[in-house]
Design a protein around this motif. Sequence first.
Motif, mmCIF file in Angstrom:
data_model
loop_
_atom_site.group_PDB
_atom_site.id
_atom_site.type_symbol
_atom_site.label_atom_id
_atom_site.label_comp_id
_atom_site.label_asym_id
_atom_site.label_seq_id
_atom_site.Cartn_x
_atom_site.Cartn_y
_atom_site.Cartn_z
ATOM 1 N N ASP A 44 0.933 -1.120 -0.148
ATOM 2 C CA ASP A 44 -0.072 -0.066 0.037
ATOM 3 C C ASP A 44 0.866 1.270 0.108
ATOM 4 O O ASP A 44 0.692 2.387 -0.657
ATOM 5 C CB ASP A 44 -0.940 0.124 1.352
ATOM 6 C CG ASP A 44 -1.859 1.164 1.268
ATOM 7 O OD1 ASP A 44 -2.450 1.391 0.450
ATOM 8 O OD2 ASP A 44 -1.477 2.105 2.164
ATOM 9 N N ARG A 48 0.825 4.173 -2.738
ATOM 10 C CA ARG A 48 0.491 5.738 -2.472
ATOM 11 C C ARG A 48 1.543 6.540 -3.092
ATOM 12 O O ARG A 48 1.379 7.758 -3.462
ATOM 13 C CB ARG A 48 0.179 5.825 -1.045
ATOM 14 C CG ARG A 48 -0.922 5.267 -0.435
ATOM 15 C CD ARG A 48 -1.075 5.481 1.164
ATOM 16 N NE ARG A 48 -1.282 7.124 1.028
ATOM 17 C CZ ARG A 48 -1.488 7.815 2.125
ATOM 18 N NH1 ARG A 48 -1.126 7.308 3.523
ATOM 19 N NH2 ARG A 48 -1.921 9.044 2.314
ATOM 20 N N ARG A 108 -9.763 6.580 -2.518
ATOM 21 C CA ARG A 108 -8.845 5.326 -2.016
ATOM 22 C C ARG A 108 -8.297 5.309 -0.801
ATOM 23 O O ARG A 108 -8.509 4.393 -0.252
ATOM 24 C CB ARG A 108 -7.808 5.121 -3.134
ATOM 25 C CG ARG A 108 -6.893 4.149 -2.880
ATOM 26 C CD ARG A 108 -5.373 4.282 -3.743
ATOM 27 N NE ARG A 108 -4.777 3.045 -3.339
ATOM 28 C CZ ARG A 108 -4.160 2.609 -2.390
ATOM 29 N NH1 ARG A 108 -4.117 3.648 -1.397
ATOM 30 N NH2 ARG A 108 -3.316 1.675 -2.005
ATOM 31 N N SER A 109 -7.651 6.247 -0.333
ATOM 32 C CA SER A 109 -6.829 6.296 0.877
ATOM 33 C C SER A 109 -7.836 6.996 2.236
ATOM 34 O O SER A 109 -7.455 7.167 3.186
ATOM 35 C CB SER A 109 -5.874 7.461 0.643
ATOM 36 O OG SER A 109 -4.822 6.795 -0.498
ATOM 37 N N LYS A 110 -9.271 7.175 1.902
ATOM 38 C CA LYS A 110 -10.045 7.440 3.046
ATOM 39 C C LYS A 110 -10.158 6.548 3.930
ATOM 40 O O LYS A 110 -10.513 6.786 5.144
ATOM 41 C CB LYS A 110 -11.289 8.099 2.251
ATOM 42 C CG LYS A 110 -11.332 9.084 1.451
ATOM 43 C CD LYS A 110 -10.701 10.514 1.902
ATOM 44 C CE LYS A 110 -10.523 11.615 0.983
ATOM 45 N NZ LYS A 110 -9.960 12.815 1.673
ATOM 46 N N ILE A 111 -10.350 5.373 3.473
ATOM 47 C CA ILE A 111 -10.430 4.195 4.460
ATOM 48 C C ILE A 111 -9.207 3.231 4.475
ATOM 49 O O ILE A 111 -8.883 2.903 3.191
ATOM 50 C CB ILE A 111 -11.720 3.231 3.905
ATOM 51 C CG1 ILE A 111 -12.945 4.145 3.884
ATOM 52 C CG2 ILE A 111 -12.151 2.261 4.648
ATOM 53 C CD1 ILE A 111 -14.177 3.485 3.448
ATOM 54 N N GLU A 112 -8.835 2.709 5.489
ATOM 55 C CA GLU A 112 -7.528 1.874 5.432
ATOM 56 C C GLU A 112 -7.717 0.367 5.080
ATOM 57 O O GLU A 112 -6.976 -0.348 4.961
ATOM 58 C CB GLU A 112 -6.913 2.016 7.031
ATOM 59 C CG GLU A 112 -6.312 3.371 7.043
ATOM 60 C CD GLU A 112 -5.632 3.464 8.388
ATOM 61 O OE1 GLU A 112 -5.377 2.422 9.281
ATOM 62 O OE2 GLU A 112 -5.314 4.453 9.055
ATOM 63 N N ASN A 113 -9.163 0.039 4.969
ATOM 64 C CA ASN A 113 -9.505 -1.286 4.566
ATOM 65 C C ASN A 113 -8.543 -1.836 3.358
ATOM 66 O O ASN A 113 -8.741 -1.314 2.212
ATOM 67 C CB ASN A 113 -10.899 -1.574 4.523
ATOM 68 C CG ASN A 113 -11.196 -2.999 4.086
ATOM 69 O OD1 ASN A 113 -10.963 -3.743 3.068
ATOM 70 N ND2 ASN A 113 -11.993 -3.562 4.982
ATOM 71 N N PRO A 114 -7.927 -2.837 3.442
ATOM 72 C CA PRO A 114 -6.904 -3.354 2.202
ATOM 73 C C PRO A 114 -7.841 -3.699 1.014
ATOM 74 O O PRO A 114 -7.364 -3.412 0.027
ATOM 75 C CB PRO A 114 -6.210 -4.304 2.740
ATOM 76 C CG PRO A 114 -6.832 -4.973 4.042
ATOM 77 C CD PRO A 114 -7.431 -3.803 4.560
ATOM 78 N N ARG A 117 -8.860 -0.455 -0.901
ATOM 79 C CA ARG A 117 -8.003 0.032 -1.659
ATOM 80 C C ARG A 117 -7.602 -0.736 -2.977
ATOM 81 O O ARG A 117 -7.230 -0.242 -3.979
ATOM 82 C CB ARG A 117 -6.590 0.470 -0.610
ATOM 83 C CG ARG A 117 -6.797 1.448 0.544
ATOM 84 C CD ARG A 117 -5.476 1.587 1.382
ATOM 85 N NE ARG A 117 -6.140 2.853 2.256
ATOM 86 C CZ ARG A 117 -5.112 3.411 3.163
ATOM 87 N NH1 ARG A 117 -3.889 3.190 2.897
ATOM 88 N NH2 ARG A 117 -5.461 4.264 3.915
ATOM 89 N N ARG A 373 5.219 7.593 4.683
ATOM 90 C CA ARG A 373 4.783 6.896 6.154
ATOM 91 C C ARG A 373 4.754 7.949 7.025
ATOM 92 O O ARG A 373 3.977 7.959 8.140
ATOM 93 C CB ARG A 373 6.024 6.036 6.306
ATOM 94 C CG ARG A 373 5.904 5.406 7.613
ATOM 95 C CD ARG A 373 7.137 4.351 8.042
ATOM 96 N NE ARG A 373 7.173 3.145 7.030
ATOM 97 C CZ ARG A 373 8.083 2.846 6.201
ATOM 98 N NH1 ARG A 373 9.163 3.790 5.971
ATOM 99 N NH2 ARG A 373 7.980 1.908 5.521
ATOM 100 N N GLU A 376 0.871 11.024 6.923
ATOM 101 C CA GLU A 376 -0.293 10.275 6.821
ATOM 102 C C GLU A 376 -1.500 11.201 6.433
ATOM 103 O O GLU A 376 -2.527 10.861 5.967
ATOM 104 C CB GLU A 376 -0.741 9.485 7.958
ATOM 105 C CG GLU A 376 -0.045 8.162 8.331
ATOM 106 C CD GLU A 376 0.037 7.306 7.069
ATOM 107 O OE1 GLU A 376 -1.141 7.100 6.675
ATOM 108 O OE2 GLU A 376 0.700 6.398 6.774
#
Length: 380
Positions: A44, A48, A108-114, A117, A373, A376
């Motif tokens: 991920d 990004r 895409r990056s609003k939710i951390e669920n793999p 994404r 990293r 965020e």
Amino acid sequence: MIFDYETLKFIWWVLVGVLLIGFAVTDGMDMGVGTLLPFLGKNDLERRVIINTVGPHWDGNQVWLITAGGAIFAAWPLVYATAFSGFYFAMLLALFALFFRPVGFDYRSKIENPHWRSAWDWGLFVGGAVPALVFGIAFGNLLQGVPFQLDEFLRPSYTGGFFGLLNPFALLAGVVSLGMLTMHGAVWLQLRTAEPIASRAAVWVRRTGLATIGAFALAGVWLTLGIDGFRVVAMPALDAVANPLGKTVEIAAWAWLGNYSQYPWTLVFPLLGFAGLGLAVLLSGANRAGWALGASALALTGIIMTAGAAMFPFIMPSSTHPGHSLIAWDAVSSRLTLTVMFWATAIFIPLILGYTAWTYTKMWRRVTVEEIREQEHLAY
């Protein structure tokens, strides 16, 4: 008025070509990056990184596509109407694929669920690869002629079908388009990302560059030996009021080579296409990504102009009624419309170029995994 009607007709053929090249060089790069996203980003954070190289620019780059569409509508309204009739489902397919881009970039990056994404990563792949393929297929069909005719009121009637567009030569043209834009995106990623993504991108520059060289060469041979072209035999004066039904057109072997034999200097376009592709691969391999990006842009320009020079003055030839073909001299708007649009273009194109250059200058850097990293809060 400074320009006569004949000159304005030619100017707008050139300007539409410039807009298409601008779209390919800028937004085509974003499409290439989207196409490579699932393959170059191994996790991920790396994906990004890839998205953040184009995230601040993609919507500005898409101005070229919107402007080109608006220019075709205003300068060549009959071409616009006929194209939407003949390529309706193909254009919808490209449009629906493009929908994934704004939503994918923003959400895409609003939710951390793999899984969330990953789904948007493949959505961005579709938003890059499908339009690139469709645009090439459309050019491939133009070079073969489109089955349409005009009635006495100049209303177009298309007699083909969607799956008829997916013929072998058109698919090969789609491969050329997809290959050159993917290569362009790979060069951009080699320039704008740190290791290990940059090295992976260089591998894809070589793969897609060599594939595009082969597909472009095969398309040229096929077009020369296996596809008849179109030739204007007789028509009214070039500065006459536009009348698409007032000319005589014939289909003949080797006709698409007519401009190259009459104006040998146009051979610079296919040479530029091949040379740009080859130099992009070599410079990328030598880790000179900045120069490789310039060579890639020249390659895109050469390939697009190769098709344009072969077809001129044809814009949309008719395979069923050749005399109804739409060309640069008789498919245009009035002289007043072309004049007003010319001055609007003279004002706004420099503005577009100016703010594009400014945004790239201000946001120029290599994007790293460490940056993503540590920050965020980044939007992408």
